[in-house]
Design a protein around this motif. Sequence first.
Motif, PDB file in Angstrom:
ATOM      1  N   ILE A  31       0.832  -1.196   0.000  1.00 55.76           N
ATOM      2  CA  ILE A  31       0.000   0.000   0.000  1.00 55.76           C
ATOM      3  C   ILE A  31       0.875   1.257   0.000  1.00 55.76           C
ATOM      4  CG2 ILE A  31      -1.690   1.330   1.322  1.00 55.76           C
ATOM      5  CD1 ILE A  31      -2.923  -1.065  -0.046  1.00 55.76           C
ATOM      6  N   ASP A  32       2.002   1.210   0.704  1.00 50.56           N
ATOM      7  CA  ASP A  32       2.903   2.357   0.714  1.00 50.56           C
ATOM      8  C   ASP A  32       3.419   2.662  -0.694  1.00 50.56           C
ATOM      9  OD1 ASP A  32       2.641   2.606   3.451  1.00 50.56           O
ATOM     10  OD2 ASP A  32       4.374   1.329   3.878  1.00 50.56           O
ATOM     11  N   VAL A  33       3.658   1.611  -1.480  1.00 46.25           N
ATOM     12  CA  VAL A  33       4.085   1.794  -2.868  1.00 46.25           C
ATOM     13  C   VAL A  33       2.992   2.511  -3.658  1.00 46.25           C
ATOM     14  CG1 VAL A  33       4.652   0.601  -5.015  1.00 46.25           C
ATOM     15  CG2 VAL A  33       5.616  -0.203  -2.845  1.00 46.25           C
ATOM     16  N   CYS A  34       1.764   2.074  -3.464  1.00 45.80           N
ATOM     17  CA  CYS A  34       0.653   2.687  -4.198  1.00 45.80           C
ATOM     18  C   CYS A  34       0.488   4.159  -3.829  1.00 45.80           C
ATOM     19  CB  CYS A  34      -0.638   1.933  -3.901  1.00 45.80           C
ATOM     20  SG  CYS A  34      -0.608   0.252  -4.498  1.00 45.80           S
ATOM     21  N   VAL A  35       0.569   4.457  -2.559  1.00 43.84           N
ATOM     22  CA  VAL A  35       0.447   5.848  -2.110  1.00 43.84           C
ATOM     23  C   VAL A  35       1.573   6.693  -2.698  1.00 43.84           C
ATOM     24  CG1 VAL A  35       0.542   7.346  -0.091  1.00 43.84           C
ATOM     25  CG2 VAL A  35      -0.800   5.241  -0.011  1.00 43.84           C
ATOM     26  N   LYS A  36       2.779   6.162  -2.690  1.00 44.10           N
ATOM     27  CA  LYS A  36       3.938   6.895  -3.212  1.00 44.10           C
ATOM     28  C   LYS A  36       3.761   7.247  -4.679  1.00 44.10           C
ATOM     29  CE  LYS A  36       8.929   6.419  -3.962  1.00 44.10           C
ATOM     30  NZ  LYS A  36      10.121   5.532  -3.743  1.00 44.10           N
ATOM     31  N   HIS A  37       3.152   6.335  -5.459  1.00 44.45           N
ATOM     32  CA  HIS A  37       3.036   6.538  -6.899  1.00 44.45           C
ATOM     33  C   HIS A  37       1.624   6.943  -7.326  1.00 44.45           C
ATOM     34  CE1 HIS A  37       7.103   5.151  -7.618  1.00 44.45           C
ATOM     35  NE2 HIS A  37       6.879   4.109  -6.841  1.00 44.45           N
ATOM     36  N   ASP A  38       0.826   7.402  -6.375  1.00 39.62           N
ATOM     37  CA  ASP A  38      -0.507   7.954  -6.651  1.00 39.62           C
ATOM     38  C   ASP A  38      -1.468   6.928  -7.247  1.00 39.62           C
ATOM     39  OD1 ASP A  38       0.239  10.539  -5.747  1.00 39.62           O
ATOM     40  OD2 ASP A  38       1.150  10.973  -7.688  1.00 39.62           O
ATOM     41  N   TYR A  39      -1.282   5.653  -6.920  1.00 39.52           N
ATOM     42  CA  TYR A  39      -2.226   4.626  -7.355  1.00 39.52           C
ATOM     43  C   TYR A  39      -3.397   4.579  -6.372  1.00 39.52           C
ATOM     44  CZ  TYR A  39       0.111   2.382 -11.285  1.00 39.52           C
ATOM     45  OH  TYR A  39       0.640   2.098 -12.524  1.00 39.52           O
ATOM     46  N   ARG A  40      -4.601   4.462  -6.933  1.00 41.83           N
ATOM     47  CA  ARG A  40      -5.800   4.427  -6.107  1.00 41.83           C
ATOM     48  C   ARG A  40      -6.489   3.062  -6.131  1.00 41.83           C
ATOM     49  NH1 ARG A  40      -9.871   6.694  -7.625  1.00 41.83           N
ATOM     50  NH2 ARG A  40     -10.872   6.561  -5.587  1.00 41.83           N
ATOM     51  N   MET A  41      -5.850   2.084  -6.762  1.00 38.20           N
ATOM     52  CA  MET A  41      -6.467   0.764  -6.831  1.00 38.20           C
ATOM     53  C   MET A  41      -5.396  -0.313  -6.821  1.00 38.20           C
ATOM     54  SD  MET A  41      -9.348  -0.636  -9.488  1.00 38.20           S
ATOM     55  CE  MET A  41     -10.190  -2.205  -9.193  1.00 38.20           C
ATOM     56  N   VAL A  42      -5.694  -1.413  -6.126  1.00 36.43           N
ATOM     57  CA  VAL A  42      -4.792  -2.551  -6.061  1.00 36.43           C
ATOM     58  C   VAL A  42      -5.546  -3.818  -6.460  1.00 36.43           C
ATOM     59  CG1 VAL A  42      -3.350  -1.544  -4.259  1.00 36.43           C
ATOM     60  CG2 VAL A  42      -5.305  -2.963  -3.609  1.00 36.43           C
ATOM     61  N   GLU A  43      -4.783  -4.796  -6.902  1.00 34.50           N
ATOM     62  CA  GLU A  43      -5.284  -6.149  -7.140  1.00 34.50           C
ATOM     63  C   GLU A  43      -4.595  -7.063  -6.152  1.00 34.50           C
ATOM     64  OE1 GLU A  43      -4.816 -10.258  -8.950  1.00 34.50           O
ATOM     65  OE2 GLU A  43      -3.319  -8.777  -8.310  1.00 34.50           O
ATOM     66  N   PHE A  44      -5.352  -7.992  -5.547  1.00 33.44           N
ATOM     67  CA  PHE A  44      -4.717  -8.973  -4.669  1.00 33.44           C
ATOM     68  C   PHE A  44      -5.490 -10.279  -4.684  1.00 33.44           C
ATOM     69  CE2 PHE A  44      -7.237  -6.158  -1.828  1.00 33.44           C
ATOM     70  CZ  PHE A  44      -8.127  -7.062  -1.281  1.00 33.44           C
ATOM     71  N   ASP A  45      -4.802 -11.345  -4.243  1.00 36.51           N
ATOM     72  CA  ASP A  45      -5.342 -12.701  -4.277  1.00 36.51           C
ATOM     73  C   ASP A  45      -5.842 -13.101  -2.900  1.00 36.51           C
ATOM     74  OD1 ASP A  45      -4.257 -13.409  -7.050  1.00 36.51           O
ATOM     75  OD2 ASP A  45      -2.447 -12.800  -5.981  1.00 36.51           O
ATOM     76  N   HIS A 111      -6.716   4.418   3.411  1.00 29.41           N
ATOM     77  CA  HIS A 111      -5.936   5.124   2.395  1.00 29.41           C
ATOM     78  C   HIS A 111      -6.769   5.503   1.169  1.00 29.41           C
ATOM     79  CE1 HIS A 111      -1.996   4.525   4.306  1.00 29.41           C
ATOM     80  NE2 HIS A 111      -2.470   3.345   4.698  1.00 29.41           N
ATOM     81  N   ASP A 112      -8.070   5.267   1.215  1.00 36.31           N
ATOM     82  CA  ASP A 112      -8.965   5.580   0.097  1.00 36.31           C
ATOM     83  C   ASP A 112      -8.512   4.889  -1.189  1.00 36.31           C
ATOM     84  OD1 ASP A 112     -11.166   6.718  -1.159  1.00 36.31           O
ATOM     85  OD2 ASP A 112     -10.084   8.546  -1.710  1.00 36.31           O
ATOM     86  N   ILE A 113      -8.261   3.588  -1.072  1.00 34.19           N
ATOM     87  CA  ILE A 113      -7.793   2.779  -2.196  1.00 34.19           C
ATOM     88  C   ILE A 113      -8.837   1.711  -2.520  1.00 34.19           C
ATOM     89  CG2 ILE A 113      -6.091   1.012  -2.836  1.00 34.19           C
ATOM     90  CD1 ILE A 113      -3.963   2.723  -1.534  1.00 34.19           C
ATOM     91  N   LEU A 114      -9.142   1.580  -3.792  1.00 37.46           N
ATOM     92  CA  LEU A 114     -10.084   0.572  -4.263  1.00 37.46           C
ATOM     93  C   LEU A 114      -9.370  -0.760  -4.492  1.00 37.46           C
ATOM     94  CD1 LEU A 114     -11.869   2.927  -6.783  1.00 37.46           C
ATOM     95  CD2 LEU A 114     -12.912   2.001  -4.711  1.00 37.46           C
ATOM     96  N   ALA A 115     -10.154  -1.830  -4.656  1.00 36.31           N
ATOM     97  CA  ALA A 115      -9.546  -3.159  -4.746  1.00 36.31           C
ATOM     98  C   ALA A 115     -10.205  -4.026  -5.813  1.00 36.31           C
ATOM     99  CB  ALA A 115      -9.641  -3.872  -3.397  1.00 36.31           C
ATOM    100  N   ASN A 116      -9.364  -4.800  -6.469  1.00 40.72           N
ATOM    101  CA  ASN A 116      -9.788  -5.928  -7.296  1.00 40.72           C
ATOM    102  C   ASN A 116      -9.380  -7.191  -6.546  1.00 40.72           C
ATOM    103  OD1 ASN A 116      -8.683  -7.260 -10.538  1.00 40.72           O
ATOM    104  ND2 ASN A 116     -10.296  -7.948  -9.190  1.00 40.72           N
ATOM    105  N   ILE A 117     -10.366  -7.902  -6.021  1.00 32.80           N
ATOM    106  CA  ILE A 117     -10.124  -9.100  -5.219  1.00 32.80           C
ATOM    107  C   ILE A 117     -10.209 -10.321  -6.131  1.00 32.80           C
ATOM    108  CG2 ILE A 117     -10.950 -10.513  -3.307  1.00 32.80           C
ATOM    109  CD1 ILE A 117     -12.189  -7.933  -2.143  1.00 32.80           C
ATOM    110  N   GLU A 118      -9.067 -10.989  -6.334  1.00 29.31           N
ATOM    111  CA  GLU A 118      -9.067 -12.216  -7.141  1.00 29.31           C
ATOM    112  C   GLU A 118      -9.162 -13.428  -6.226  1.00 29.31           C
ATOM    113  OE1 GLU A 118      -6.379 -14.981 -10.089  1.00 29.31           O
ATOM    114  OE2 GLU A 118      -5.865 -12.846  -9.931  1.00 29.31           O
ATOM    115  N   MET A 119     -10.220 -14.196  -6.388  1.00 28.67           N
ATOM    116  CA  MET A 119     -10.418 -15.408  -5.592  1.00 28.67           C
ATOM    117  C   MET A 119      -9.619 -16.562  -6.169  1.00 28.67           C
ATOM    118  SD  MET A 119     -14.515 -15.370  -4.773  1.00 28.67           S
ATOM    119  CE  MET A 119     -14.956 -15.432  -6.524  1.00 28.67           C
ATOM    120  N   LYS A 120      -8.885 -17.232  -5.287  1.00 25.86           N
ATOM    121  CA  LYS A 120      -8.151 -18.433  -5.654  1.00 25.86           C
ATOM    122  C   LYS A 120      -8.519 -19.547  -4.684  1.00 25.86           C
ATOM    123  CE  LYS A 120      -4.200 -16.367  -7.998  1.00 25.86           C
ATOM    124  NZ  LYS A 120      -4.594 -16.941  -9.312  1.00 25.86           N
ATOM    125  N   SER A 121      -8.254 -20.781  -5.080  1.00 28.03           N
ATOM    126  CA  SER A 121      -8.620 -21.900  -4.221  1.00 28.03           C
ATOM    127  C   SER A 121      -7.727 -23.096  -4.487  1.00 28.03           C
ATOM    128  CB  SER A 121     -10.085 -22.294  -4.466  1.00 28.03           C
ATOM    129  OG  SER A 121     -10.415 -23.471  -3.763  1.00 28.03           O
TER     130      SER A 121
END
Length: 245
Positions: A31-45, A111-121
């Motif tokens: 998240i610190d990387v995203c804030v540093k580079h002005d990213y407002r959305m992350v993807e995670f598994d 941090h007012d960041i949106l998310a793409n949640i990728e489901m894995k199993s």
Amino acid sequence: MTTTSAPWVYPTFLAHRIGGTLAPENTVSGIDVCVKHDYRMVEFDVRLTANNVPFLMHDDTLERTTNGHGMSNEWQWIDLYNLDAGSWFGEQFAGEKLPALYQMGIVCQRHDILANIEMKSCPGNERRTATHVARALNMFWKDRWPLVSSFSQEMLAVVRECAPDFPVGMLFKDIPADWKDIVKRLDCSSVHVKHTFLNAEIVKEMHALGLKVMAYTVNDVDAAQALLSMGVDHICTDRPDLLRC
């Protein structure tokens, strides 16, 4: 196409596995990387523990990104939480924790960041995983509009049934012949495709069905510009330091 009540509020660029190649994947440090580079959305598994806690982890097994061993779905949450998920990436990240899905919701909200949640199993655990992810969405992610995606049609169908307010995106490595039937059946809002399989014609077809198009994983400026020129809506990248918002 979709009947979800969620607004489409997602920015063009999002950081793959939260911090891309700049932080240990699927951890709060990204998240610190995203804030540093002005990213407002992350993807995670997200996958499931033995005691049904959705948590952030890409692989079925623990060895690559933690000091644990074996299948992740055979561990209790308290034991997973005590693992070191940062030392593999760099000494400065020693002691980094694996976050639970509900914890990442709190961090993203802060941090007012949106998310793409990728489901894995892990194999055979798809329905149970998706059911508990849907419960977590309904409990902890309301009004934050995460975009939920998966390569598994079964998992997305569970989310559409159990958490219908959230938009879903179908992940494809390539584009199968029956892709239109799949996205219609699942009432998808978006299609997420490996970028090398996209061209202007297929993007136009997807847009004609009311779908947004996400390309993954794009780490080259020229490639990103070419994809945007052909109409791609969103780009998932490991290099938020190179691809500027």
